[in-house]
Enzyme design. Structure first.
Site, mmCIF file in Angstrom:
data_model
loop_
_atom_site.group_PDB
_atom_site.id
_atom_site.type_symbol
_atom_site.label_atom_id
_atom_site.label_comp_id
_atom_site.label_asym_id
_atom_site.label_seq_id
_atom_site.Cartn_x
_atom_site.Cartn_y
_atom_site.Cartn_z
ATOM 1 N N LEU A 1 11.123 -6.921 4.433
ATOM 2 C CA LEU A 1 11.395 -7.555 5.724
ATOM 3 C C LEU A 1 12.801 -8.134 5.863
ATOM 4 C CD1 LEU A 1 7.935 -9.255 6.357
ATOM 5 C CD2 LEU A 1 8.818 -7.090 7.247
ATOM 6 N N GLU B 1 1.578 6.934 7.040
ATOM 7 C CA GLU B 1 2.673 6.494 6.164
ATOM 8 C C GLU B 1 2.414 6.931 4.727
ATOM 9 O OE1 GLU B 1 4.081 2.407 6.596
ATOM 10 O OE2 GLU B 1 2.899 2.249 8.423
ATOM 11 N N HIS C 1 9.136 2.974 8.673
ATOM 12 C CA HIS C 1 8.858 2.114 9.823
ATOM 13 C C HIS C 1 7.588 2.630 10.503
ATOM 14 C CE1 HIS C 1 9.771 -0.680 13.045
ATOM 15 N NE2 HIS C 1 9.434 0.271 13.897
ATOM 16 N N SER D 1 0.829 -1.211 0.000
ATOM 17 C CA SER D 1 0.000 0.000 0.000
ATOM 18 C C SER D 1 0.864 1.261 0.000
ATOM 19 C CB SER D 1 -0.979 0.001 1.169
ATOM 20 O OG SER D 1 -0.314 0.207 2.386
HETATM 21 C C1 GRF Z 1 4.085 -0.654 6.663
HETATM 22 O O1 GRF Z 1 3.486 -0.480 7.923
HETATM 23 C C2 GRF Z 1 5.538 -0.272 6.724
HETATM 24 O O2 GRF Z 1 5.806 0.788 7.577
HETATM 25 C C3 GRF Z 1 6.146 -1.515 7.277
HETATM 26 O O3 GRF Z 1 5.446 -2.563 6.651
HETATM 27 C C4 GRF Z 1 4.146 -2.120 6.281
HETATM 28 C C5 GRF Z 1 4.010 -2.344 4.822
HETATM 29 O O4 GRF Z 1 2.743 -2.082 4.354
HETATM 30 N N1 GRF Z 1 7.575 -1.475 7.185
HETATM 31 P P1 GRF Z 1 2.464 -2.062 2.793
HETATM 32 O O5 GRF Z 1 3.033 -3.337 2.198
HETATM 33 O O6 GRF Z 1 3.116 -0.840 2.232
HETATM 34 O O7 GRF Z 1 0.974 -2.026 2.676
#
Ligand code: GRF
Length: 202
Positions: A82, A171, A101, A12
């Site tokens: 990850l 984010e 993060h 996302s």
């Molecule tokens: C987000 O909360 C980001 O901060 C973390 O992992 C999540 C990823 O979400 N590191 P997406 O795949 O961007 O929806």
């Protein structure tokens, strides 16, 4: 500015970037990299016509550097990626590699602190606020210099899921702002909260 986005999950944040960077924007996503063939981020990339590639071995720096070099990448964005980025890649992109993060670093970061666990830790600590941090990447998880933070309140009835959803919205505002500022400056730069921290009205 030619941007590569690395994602292990749904993507996302990648989508927020794609939406914020129309044709003619000063930054463009030119590559999406994943360590997982089933990452939703790959499908989002394909839908947007962006090359989507799966790392055969995420520990192999040569593979990283070949894929990034082939697309002439200026900036690497880790958005829900990850795995630890191999040290030679961090060195090659030092100052041009950022991570998002879902907490206010230096609180609630480090190895194993990802996804639901981050938000559960915020609630367990009784923090009054949480948020998102974009920081430069160094050789340690969630450790490099912070560039920008977006804050959200923690509500008394929050669950890890409700808090995660509120942070994720933040984010989606923060990451495009950081990338656009980087494109303007030629490299990632620290941002004032006023440029992105427009809180949702609810
Ligand atoms: C987000 O909360 C980001 O901060 C973390 O992992 C999540 C990823 O979400 N590191 P997406 O795949 O961007 O929806």
């Amino acid at each position: 500015m030619r941007v590569a986005v690395c994602a292990s999950g749904g993507g996302s944040n990648l989508q927020a970037l794609l939406d914020a960077l129309p044709q003619g924007a000063p930054a463009r996503v030119v590559l999406v990299l994943s360590d997982r063939g089933d990452a939703g981020a790959l499908e989002r990339a394909r839908r947007a016509g962006v090359p989507a590639e799966v790392l055969a071995d995420p520990r192999d720096p040569t593979e990283w550097l070949t894929r990034l070099g082939r697309r002439d990448v200026d900036l690497v964005v880790l958005a829900g990626f990850l795995k630890l980025v191999p040290a030679p890649v961090v060195a090659a992109f030092r100052g041009r590699l950022v991570n998002i993060h879902p907490a206010l670093l230096p609180r609630h970061g480090g190895p194993g602190m990802y996804g639901r666990r981050v938000h559960a830790a915020v609630l367990a600590a009784g923090d009054a606020e949480s948020g998102a941090t974009v920081h430069l990447v160094d050789e340690e998880y969630d450790h490099g210099a912070p560039l920008a933070q977006a804050r959200v309140p923690v509500r008394p009835d929050d669950t890890p899921e409700s808090l995660a959803a509120r942070v994720l919205e933040a984010e989606h505002r923060l990451l495009p702002a950081v990338v656009l500022a980087a494109a303007g400056a030629g490299h990632p730069v620290p941002l004032e909260p006023s440029t992105f921290d427009l809180r949702p009205s609810a």
